[in-house]
Design an enzyme around this catalytic site. Structure first.
Site, PDB file in Angstrom:
ATOM      1  CG  HIS A 267      -2.068   0.842   1.257  1.00 45.51           C
ATOM      2  ND1 HIS A 267      -2.434   1.646   0.222  1.00 45.51           N
ATOM      3  CD2 HIS A 267      -2.973   1.112   2.250  1.00 45.51           C
ATOM      4  CE1 HIS A 267      -3.497   2.356   0.547  1.00 45.51           C
ATOM      5  NE2 HIS A 267      -3.847   2.058   1.791  1.00 45.51           N
ATOM      6  CG  HIS A 308      -3.948   0.628  -8.236  1.00 44.33           C
ATOM      7  ND1 HIS A 308      -5.291   0.592  -8.017  1.00 44.33           N
ATOM      8  CD2 HIS A 308      -3.416   1.465  -7.311  1.00 44.33           C
ATOM      9  CE1 HIS A 308      -5.565   1.393  -6.994  1.00 44.33           C
ATOM     10  NE2 HIS A 308      -4.451   1.923  -6.550  1.00 44.33           N
ATOM     11  CG  ASP A 366       3.123   4.694  -3.892  1.00 44.46           C
ATOM     12  OD1 ASP A 366       3.068   5.885  -3.564  1.00 44.46           O
ATOM     13  OD2 ASP A 366       2.415   3.810  -3.412  1.00 44.46           O
TER      14      ASP A 366
HETATM   15  N1  ACO Z   1       5.220  -7.146 -10.153  1.00 46.09           N
HETATM   16  C1  ACO Z   1       5.068  -8.382 -10.703  1.00 46.09           C
HETATM   17  N2  ACO Z   1       3.898  -9.038 -10.788  1.00 46.09           N
HETATM   18  C2  ACO Z   1       2.810  -8.409 -10.295  1.00 46.09           C
HETATM   19  C3  ACO Z   1       2.896  -7.120  -9.705  1.00 46.09           C
HETATM   20  C4  ACO Z   1       4.149  -6.489  -9.645  1.00 46.09           C
HETATM   21  N3  ACO Z   1       4.283  -5.263  -9.105  1.00 46.09           N
HETATM   22  N4  ACO Z   1       1.662  -6.744  -9.281  1.00 46.09           N
HETATM   23  C5  ACO Z   1       0.839  -7.760  -9.584  1.00 46.09           C
HETATM   24  N5  ACO Z   1       1.523  -8.769 -10.195  1.00 46.09           N
HETATM   25  C6  ACO Z   1       0.968 -10.009 -10.716  1.00 46.09           C
HETATM   26  C7  ACO Z   1       0.576 -10.945  -9.568  1.00 46.09           C
HETATM   27  O1  ACO Z   1       1.637 -11.815  -9.230  1.00 46.09           O
HETATM   28  C8  ACO Z   1      -0.605 -11.682 -10.155  1.00 46.09           C
HETATM   29  O2  ACO Z   1      -0.118 -12.685 -11.012  1.00 46.09           O
HETATM   30  P1  ACO Z   1      -0.954 -14.069 -11.215  1.00 46.09           P
HETATM   31  O3  ACO Z   1      -2.251 -13.658 -11.843  1.00 46.09           O
HETATM   32  O4  ACO Z   1      -0.087 -14.863 -12.136  1.00 46.09           O
HETATM   33  O5  ACO Z   1      -1.129 -14.670  -9.878  1.00 46.09           O
HETATM   34  C9  ACO Z   1      -1.295 -10.634 -11.025  1.00 46.09           C
HETATM   35  O6  ACO Z   1      -0.269  -9.686 -11.388  1.00 46.09           O
HETATM   36  C10 ACO Z   1      -2.415  -9.897 -10.315  1.00 46.09           C
HETATM   37  O7  ACO Z   1      -1.896  -9.325  -9.127  1.00 46.09           O
HETATM   38  P2  ACO Z   1      -2.595  -9.340  -7.720  1.00 46.09           P
HETATM   39  O8  ACO Z   1      -1.548  -9.308  -6.655  1.00 46.09           O
HETATM   40  O9  ACO Z   1      -3.611 -10.428  -7.650  1.00 46.09           O
HETATM   41  O10 ACO Z   1      -3.348  -7.944  -7.790  1.00 46.09           O
HETATM   42  P3  ACO Z   1      -3.934  -7.197  -6.560  1.00 46.09           P
HETATM   43  O11 ACO Z   1      -4.998  -6.320  -7.118  1.00 46.09           O
HETATM   44  O12 ACO Z   1      -4.316  -8.128  -5.489  1.00 46.09           O
HETATM   45  O13 ACO Z   1      -2.697  -6.344  -6.020  1.00 46.09           O
HETATM   46  C11 ACO Z   1      -1.062  -4.660  -5.722  1.00 46.09           C
HETATM   47  C12 ACO Z   1      -2.415  -5.048  -6.363  1.00 46.09           C
HETATM   48  C13 ACO Z   1      -1.038  -5.047  -4.235  1.00 46.09           C
HETATM   49  C14 ACO Z   1      -0.906  -3.147  -5.819  1.00 46.09           C
HETATM   50  C15 ACO Z   1       0.063  -5.380  -6.479  1.00 46.09           C
HETATM   51  O14 ACO Z   1       0.044  -5.014  -7.836  1.00 46.09           O
HETATM   52  C16 ACO Z   1       1.445  -5.086  -5.879  1.00 46.09           C
HETATM   53  O15 ACO Z   1       1.823  -5.722  -4.895  1.00 46.09           O
HETATM   54  N6  ACO Z   1       2.203  -4.100  -6.477  1.00 46.09           N
HETATM   55  C17 ACO Z   1       3.496  -3.699  -5.949  1.00 46.09           C
HETATM   56  C18 ACO Z   1       3.302  -2.820  -4.720  1.00 46.09           C
HETATM   57  C19 ACO Z   1       2.804  -1.426  -5.053  1.00 46.09           C
HETATM   58  O16 ACO Z   1       3.325  -0.747  -5.925  1.00 46.09           O
HETATM   59  N7  ACO Z   1       1.797  -0.977  -4.273  1.00 46.09           N
HETATM   60  C20 ACO Z   1       1.253   0.378  -4.392  1.00 46.09           C
HETATM   61  C21 ACO Z   1      -0.188   0.359  -4.740  1.00 46.09           C
HETATM   62  S1  ACO Z   1      -0.720   2.013  -5.018  1.00 46.09           S
HETATM   63  C22 ACO Z   1      -0.955   2.667  -3.499  1.00 46.09           C
HETATM   64  O17 ACO Z   1      -1.149   2.001  -2.510  1.00 46.09           O
HETATM   65  C23 ACO Z   1      -0.936   4.112  -3.439  1.00 46.09           C
END
Ligand code: ACO
Length: 431
Positions: A267, A308, A366
């Protein structure tokens, strides 16, 4: 919201059951399943709230496919261009932008409530000097509840307004003190002759030894960063604030809970994690290696600042932040900054990569905000505190909406229990 259409649930061997469909102003229709348990004895299972609206709200709307973010109906791009953060704070709480007179009054109230109680300033001394500033924030903001008991009279609209103004006014002071404490520098008292964001920079970067003149380009950039982070619908920390507040808890304690949630790297902690990741990658030549790791299912590594839950096209805040990033680096003569160049290369390669394209993973706000803040001289560990400062406005607006909602109930999710079935405790020699 209308409920003329119905959804019919067919469960094998039972009579079909109907539920109203609610149509919002923008966004997906929602099936109102509040009576599901009573009508069928069933619950829904939606871990992570992937398809569940936890409340109705009038504050913020995101269209993840269009890459649109609206505060009270106004597009974020227009607010970022035409308004200051305090206009946005007023808007989020009150529903309308202030006129000139309302703005003057609001700014004056905020300016004259920036000091914190001296006893509270001494509270900082109890923390280890190397404590993470977010840990200090959780403690100090939570402690506001010990200083202002009357905040618990939520039925009083004037009291709720005081709660909002007080925390918006004091957060910059609390954040700057967390920073000064970690640096071992004296706390700088607020200067009420300065605008909100310039005053924050004075408290962060000023010292009693010399006069500090905030750079207007950097003030504008930081003020816009505040605007971009002010609210974001029912994200994890906002939902935490609402859930904590639904029990009738003190609002400052609820904001402290929100700060705790925001801290996580999935987050608000992502900008800190993103910068650490860029430092770790170190050089453009190592980008492919890290992209490969991000795609490897057996590797927990994720590209921080990418992806996201809601934005599946682009994050409009990221677009604005990218521009701010370039303005700030230019102002500071850091256009050739190593990390910025690395970030751009990472962005380019990831945006062309099939894995990221297919999963609709784009840079989020971010990804750039850490680079901007670092260039401004804000240490990495403070990034999420800055985010918390801005988001407090949204949290308080959402808390008030929740607490004054006639349909509000204590938040109490159900569960799908998959643990041991009922059993008896065996005697100790048979365990
Ligand atoms: N790098 C690589 N793979 C990713 C990333 C990433 N940054 N984000 C998502 N994926 C992949 C997941 O592994 C998943 O793969 P799968 O379908 O093969 O299992 C798929 O994309 C979907 O991702 P989820 O984690 O299910 O998506 P969710 O909506 O639950 O999570 C989140 C969103 C938490 C933001 C995620 O993308 C993440 O962890 N990103 C990195 C952290 C980040 O930048 N957070 C800031 C968010 S913005 C904010 O809070 C202001």
């Amino acid at each position: 919201m209308t409920s003329e259409r119905k959804a019919t649930l067919i469960i094998e061997g039972r009579e079909p059951v109907e539920f109203p469909i609610l149509t919002p102003v923008h966004g997906n229709d929602c099936i109102d399943i509040r009576t599901l348990g009573a009508k069928t004895g069933l619950f829904t299972y939606d871990s992570g709230f992937l398809s569940t609206a936890s409340c109705s709200s009038t504050i913020t709307f995101i269209d993840g496919d269009k890459g649109e973010l609206l505060y009270r109906g106004y597009p974020i791009e227009q607010l970022a261009e035409k308004c200051e953060f305090l206009d946005v704070a007023y808007l989020l709480r009150n529903g309308e932008l202030p006129d000139a007179e309302q703005k003057k009054t609001f700014v004056n109230i905020i300016k004259t409530h920036t000091m914190i109680h001296e006893q509270m300033a001494r509270f900082y001394q109890g923390f280890r000097r190397d404590a993470h500033p977010m840990a200090v924030m959780v403690g100090v903001v939570g402690a506001l509840s010990a200083f202002y008991h009357e905040a618990e009279d939520f039925s009083d609209a004037t009291q709720r307004s005081i709660n909002f103004n007080r925390i918006v006014a004091k957060l910059p002071t609390i954040v700057a003190m967390a920073y000064k404490y970690s640096m071992g520098e004296p706390f700088m008292y607020p200067r009420n002759d300065l605008p909100y964001t310039a005053n924050f920079m004075h408290m962060m970067f000023g010292t009693p030894c010399e006069k500090y003149e905030p750079n207007p380009v950097l003030v504008h950039a930081l003020d816009t960063i505040f605007t971009l982070h002010a609210d974001h619908e029912q994200n994890a920390s906002t939902s935490t604030v609402r859930l904590a507040g639904s029990s009738g808890a003190n609002p400052y304690a609820c904001i402290s809970a929100g700060i705790g949630c925001l801290w996580g790297p999935a987050h608000g902690g992502a900008n800190e994690a993103c910068l650490k990741m860029l430092e770790e990658i170190g050089d453009v030549s190592r980008v492919p290696e890290y992209i490969k790791r991000a795609k490897d299912k057996n590797d927990p590594f994720k590209l921080m600042g990418f992806g996201h839950r809601v934005y599946k096209n682009f994050d409009p805040r990221a677009k604005l932040m990218r521009k701010i990033c370039s303005n700030v680096l230019q102002e500071l003569g850091l256009e050739n900054d190593r990390l910025f160049k690395l970030a751009l290369e990472l962005e380019r390669i990831a945006l062309e990569d099939e894995y990221f394209v297919e999963k609709k993973l784009y840079p989020n706000v971010d990804f750039y905000s850490g680079i901007v803040q670092k260039a401004m001289g804000i240490p990495t560990s403070m990034f999420t505190c800055i985010f918390a400062l801005a988001r407090t406005v949204g949290w308080m607006a959402q808390w008030e909406e929740m607490i004054t909602d006639s349909e509000q109930k204590i938040g109490r999710p159900r569960q799908l229990y998959v643990g041991a079935p009922r059993r008896d405790v065996p005697p100790i020699d048979q365990r």
